[in-house]
Design a protein around this motif. Structure first.
Motif, mmCIF file in Angstrom:
data_model
loop_
_atom_site.group_PDB
_atom_site.id
_atom_site.type_symbol
_atom_site.label_atom_id
_atom_site.label_comp_id
_atom_site.label_asym_id
_atom_site.label_seq_id
_atom_site.Cartn_x
_atom_site.Cartn_y
_atom_site.Cartn_z
ATOM 1 N N HIS A 42 -18.627 -11.319 -21.799
ATOM 2 C CA HIS A 42 -19.153 -12.673 -21.966
ATOM 3 C C HIS A 42 -20.660 -12.665 -22.202
ATOM 4 O O HIS A 42 -21.197 -13.552 -22.852
ATOM 5 N N TYR A 43 -21.335 -11.651 -21.616
ATOM 6 C CA TYR A 43 -22.790 -11.598 -21.694
ATOM 7 C C TYR A 43 -23.218 -10.239 -22.252
ATOM 8 O O TYR A 43 -23.125 -9.219 -21.576
ATOM 9 N N VAL A 47 -30.604 -12.568 -23.336
ATOM 10 C CA VAL A 47 -30.709 -13.710 -24.250
ATOM 11 C C VAL A 47 -29.333 -14.292 -24.548
ATOM 12 O O VAL A 47 -29.135 -15.516 -24.518
ATOM 13 N N HIS A 48 -28.374 -13.423 -24.803
ATOM 14 C CA HIS A 48 -27.020 -13.895 -25.092
ATOM 15 C C HIS A 48 -26.409 -14.558 -23.856
ATOM 16 O O HIS A 48 -25.651 -15.522 -23.974
ATOM 17 N N VAL A 50 -28.010 -16.282 -21.568
ATOM 18 C CA VAL A 50 -28.570 -17.643 -21.491
ATOM 19 C C VAL A 50 -27.815 -18.556 -22.449
ATOM 20 O O VAL A 50 -27.418 -19.677 -22.083
ATOM 21 N N TYR A 51 -27.614 -18.082 -23.663
ATOM 22 C CA TYR A 51 -26.897 -18.867 -24.669
ATOM 23 C C TYR A 51 -25.480 -19.185 -24.208
ATOM 24 O O TYR A 51 -25.021 -20.336 -24.309
ATOM 25 N N ALA A 52 -24.770 -18.177 -23.677
ATOM 26 C CA ALA A 52 -23.376 -18.354 -23.250
ATOM 27 C C ALA A 52 -23.268 -19.342 -22.092
ATOM 28 O O ALA A 52 -22.368 -20.189 -22.061
ATOM 29 N N VAL A 54 -25.447 -21.781 -21.237
ATOM 30 C CA VAL A 54 -25.796 -23.127 -21.691
ATOM 31 C C VAL A 54 -24.671 -23.715 -22.547
ATOM 32 O O VAL A 54 -24.320 -24.895 -22.414
ATOM 33 N N LYS A 55 -24.082 -22.899 -23.417
ATOM 34 C CA LYS A 55 -23.010 -23.369 -24.281
ATOM 35 C C LYS A 55 -21.791 -23.798 -23.471
ATOM 36 O O LYS A 55 -21.162 -24.826 -23.750
ATOM 37 N N LEU A 59 -27.232 -27.049 -20.080
ATOM 38 C CA LEU A 59 -28.566 -26.544 -19.739
ATOM 39 C C LEU A 59 -28.805 -26.506 -18.232
ATOM 40 O O LEU A 59 -29.467 -25.595 -17.715
#
Length: 200
Positions: A42-43, A47-48, A50-52, A54-55, A59
């Motif tokens: 999943h991670y 950076v990825h 954080v994106y995962a 938040v998505k 936030l």
């Protein structure tokens, strides 16, 4: 006053560092109890991650566990800095000449750190459980869906007693005692050396 100031300083730092703690916790739990190559990724990196997060969760998910995290900072730092300053005020970390003793300072720094971690350990437990709670699409490990910090404390106490609230406290105490002794000793030595400098 030392307890309060120390605790509030920790709260300020904890608020801004909490998102990084959320990501760290999620990445540490990824692949929990699974063999290499047999779990979903999943991670991929920070950076990825954080994106995962938040998505999947929005936030505000970057501040999951913020309430127990701030309580932990308040209790831990208030206790450790308060104990250390009290020891200093009573001359317990000074030698016969009144100068700061490195060995005594290390001892009381470690003692204060361990005491703070012991008192704050239940909040750290709840913080970690809330940080790991996520949307089913990226969920890893057992999910603790606590409604609030104090309800969580009550629930754990009812199911597991006091021992359940202090799970992992020994390792937290060891970690904090080492960190506290090195931080406090270094800071106190630097401050005292600055005070001894002649004013121009």
């Amino acid at each position: 006053m030392d307890y309060l100031i120390g605790g509030l300083a920790g709260v300020g730092a904890g608020f801004f560092s909490n998102p990084f703690d959320v990501i760290k916790t999620r990445m540490q739990l990824q692949g929990e109890l699974k063999a290499r190559g047999q779990h979903a990724i999943h991670y991929k990196n920070v950076v990825h991650a954080v994106y995962a997060v938040v998505k999947a969760d929005g936030l505000t998910a970057l501040q999951k566990g913020i309430v127990p995290a701030l309580w932990f900072q308040l209790v831990v730092n208030g206790t450790r800095l308060g104990i250390y300053q009290t020891a200093d005020n009573r001359g317990l970390i000074r030698n016969e000449k009144g100068a700061t003793s490195v060995s005594k300072s290390i001892f009381y720094g470690a003692l204060a750190g361990a005491a703070g971690a012991l008192v704050g350990s239940p909040f750290l437990l709840i913080k970690t459980q809330l940080m790991s709670y996520s949307h089913i699409s990226i969920a890893v490990g057992y999910q603790h869906g606590h409604n609030s910090t104090f309800k969580a404390l009550k629930q754990i106490y009812n199911k597991q007693g006091l021992k359940g609230l202090w799970r992992g406290s020994v390792s937290t105490m060891l970690r904090n005692s080492i960190g506290s002794s090195s931080q406090i000793v270094t800071f106190s030595r630097l401050v005292r050396s600055e005070h001894r400098k002649p004013k121009l």
